[in-house]
Motif scaffolding. Structure first.
Motif, PDB file in Angstrom:
ATOM      1  N   GLY A 114       0.900  -1.070  -0.054  1.00 11.28           N
ATOM      2  CA  GLY A 114       0.045  -0.048  -0.120  1.00 11.28           C
ATOM      3  C   GLY A 114       0.939   0.969   0.037  1.00 11.28           C
ATOM      4  N   PRO A 115       0.614   2.408   0.243  1.00  6.41           N
ATOM      5  CA  PRO A 115       1.169   3.630   0.251  1.00  6.41           C
ATOM      6  C   PRO A 115       2.216   3.577   1.210  1.00  6.41           C
ATOM      7  N   GLN A 116       2.095   2.984   2.595  1.00  7.02           N
ATOM      8  CA  GLN A 116       2.997   2.966   3.419  1.00  7.02           C
ATOM      9  C   GLN A 116       4.244   2.213   3.018  1.00  7.02           C
ATOM     10  N   GLU A 117       3.938   0.869   2.590  1.00  9.26           N
ATOM     11  CA  GLU A 117       5.161   0.295   1.809  1.00  9.26           C
ATOM     12  C   GLU A 117       5.626   1.072   0.650  1.00  9.26           C
ATOM     13  N   GLU A 118       4.947   1.722  -0.215  1.00  6.95           N
ATOM     14  CA  GLU A 118       5.796   2.179  -1.294  1.00  6.95           C
ATOM     15  C   GLU A 118       6.797   3.480  -0.710  1.00  6.95           C
TER      16      GLU A 118
END
Length: 504
Positions: free
Chosen positions: A144-148
């Protein structure tokens, strides 16, 4: 497993059908040309040639476009090495060591390393694609955005290795790139920001190619003219097949970097919105960080050519994985391919393997064949590429200048961007004269928008709680690795000083 090998065999037989084999050869050759032309790249090449694919069956069409994608990844190294101008953002890291090698009379070695590393990266990625497509696609969905954002931080951590021992100058260069990347409209509020001198032309932002071509085209040309006092000694390399064969012996010097780039590139390529550019930059940074001779990077280290080339070719295959299995494009180029598949009447996604197995396995089989065809074309044409370096610099300089101008104008269709490119070229020359590393600034303007978008999406979703980046296992792991990479050069520098002090 038996089903996979049976299907792959059928796909290879399909790839060797006369029409499909012709489309592979034509796609690879067109891709080499598209990749080496500044400002074109695989995205523009696929978009321009997409309409002609409606004249052939869907399988032949996707095979042609995929081969073009492959060829463009190979071709980007050609202008990066011979002219110092990256054909596309995916090849910018190749300039760092490829161009110095060409100036040292080792262009044939650099081109050979790029071809071999690209072949290994492409082969590794196709094998991984064949064996592990469904589970890898499912794993990519967990990003998700956190991992990206954590992945982008990990990429920024490799910049410390790109800047050598002068970390403050490296940080300044990164911040300069981030500032340039922020020019334009705010991605959340839509408000204009950093509009210099209130000029409305800046509202569209500063494109990556404008920056890269300015620094590595105009800036490099100015630096070369000054450092040689206008007396350019061209390195005439007599390329023979015996010399090309002898260059295969250099593989042992860059094989480790090639393996690193291959696996890292494929993994990063499978992540939606990542693609080949971050993969090649991360691969170069990690290769330098863990090298036994990091100081030689940027000065003509052959591993510095192999690492990004293996990564961007592996990532090009990896980016097709979410497109085929999930219907989610992994890069701008695969987004165009996805549109073509819809026009051809196909439905990308999990059911594609069962509804159109001939199409899928024909595409996978063609990847193996295209990889061989492209590396053979590339090696066979090395003597032709070398002839560019045999030209007098008085002729080569205006050619580089014209290619820079055309590359920017053809991409943006704005003279304003052409003038900005010239100004950035002068600024890049001045930064280099003051011993500031320009590579981190270039890389920051690539990854800056990706990092900002994912960070702000994460903070909006968590209502401003920064702990959201540390509560998810994958993002936490990436942040820990980033901290370790940023600390590694500092620790290594401290240990060298301590060892030197103990020796005295």
């Amino acid at each position: 497993m038996d089903i996979i090998f049976t299907s792959l065999g059928a796909g290879l037989l399909q790839a060797f059908e006369p029409l499909n084999l012709f489309m592979i050869f034509a796609g690879c050759l067109a891709g080499l040309f598209v990749g080496c032309m500044p400002g074109l790249g695989s995205v523009n090449g696929v978009a321009i040639l997409l309409p002609i694919t409606f004249l052939v069956p869907p399988t032949a069409a996707i095979i042609f476009l995929a081969a073009l994608y492959y060829g463009a990844m190979y071709g980007g190294a050609i202008s990066s090495i011979t002219l110092g101008i990256p054909g596309a953002s995916t090849a910018v890291a190749t300039v760092f060591d490829g161009r110095p090698m060409a100036q040292q009379g080792k262009a044939d070695k650099a081109l050979m390393a790029a071809a071999v590393a690209s072949f290994i990266g492409g082969t590794v990625s196709v094998i991984l694609f064949t064996l592990f497509a469904p589970p890898l696609a499912a794993f990519a969905l967990k990003f998700g955005p956190q991992e990206e954002f954590a992945l982008m931080v990990l990429a920024f951590a490799t910049f410390i290795g790109l800047g050598g021992d002068d970390i403050p100058k490296t940080i300044f260069s990164i911040l300069l790139g981030l500032v340039l990347a922020a020019v334009g409209f705010d991605i959340i509020s839509g408000q204009p920001r950093l509009i210099f001198f209130d000029m409305v032309e800046f509202q569209r932002g500063i494109g990556f190619l404008v920056l890269a071509i300015g620094i590595y085209g105009i800036g490099e040309m100015l630096w070369t003219l000054e450092s040689t006092n206008g007396q350019i000694a061209m390195h005439k390399v007599k390329v023979t097949w015996a010399r090309i064969q002898a260059n295969f012996g250099d593989i042992k010097h860059y094989i480790n970097s090639t393996w690193l780039g291959s696996f890292l590139g494929f993994f990063v390529g499978t992540l939606p919105a990542a693609g080949a550019t971050p993969a090649s930059l991360m691969s170069y940074g990690l290769s330098k960080t863990f090298s036994k001779d990091p100081d030689s990077y940027g000065k003509g280290n052959i591993a510095g050519v192999a690492a990004p080339e293996a990564a961007n070719n592996a990532a090009s295959t990896g980016s097709m994985l979410p497109m085929i299995t999930l219907g989610i494009p992994g890069s701008p180029t695969t987004a165009i391919l996805l549109g073509g598949m819809v026009i051809w009447g196909l439905r990308p996604g999990p059911l594609l393997f069962t509804e159109s197995p001939d199409f899928v396995w024909g595409l996978i089989g063609s990847m193996y064949v295209a990889n061989f065809v492209t590396v053979l074309l590339n090696i066979a044409m090395i003597p032709l590429f070398i002839r560019v370096l045999a030209m007098p610099f008085s002729i080569l300089t205006p050619i580089i200048f014209v290619l820079c101008v055309l590359g920017v104008y053809a991409t943006t269709d704005r003279m304003f961007d052409t003038w900005i490119m010239l100004l950035i070229g002068i600024a890049g020359y001045l930064l280099r004269k003051l011993n500031y590393p320009v590579a981190p600034a270039v890389l920051a303007i690539v990854l800056g928008p990706l990092a900002e978008r994912s960070m702000r999406q994460s903070l909006i979703g968590s209502q401003g709680d920064v702990m959201t980046f540390f509560e998810r296992p994958i993002s936490l792991t990436c942040l820990i690795l980033a901290f370790a990479l940023m600390s590694y050069p500092l620790v290594l520098k401290y240990m060298r000083k301590r060892k030197a002090g103990a020796g005295t």
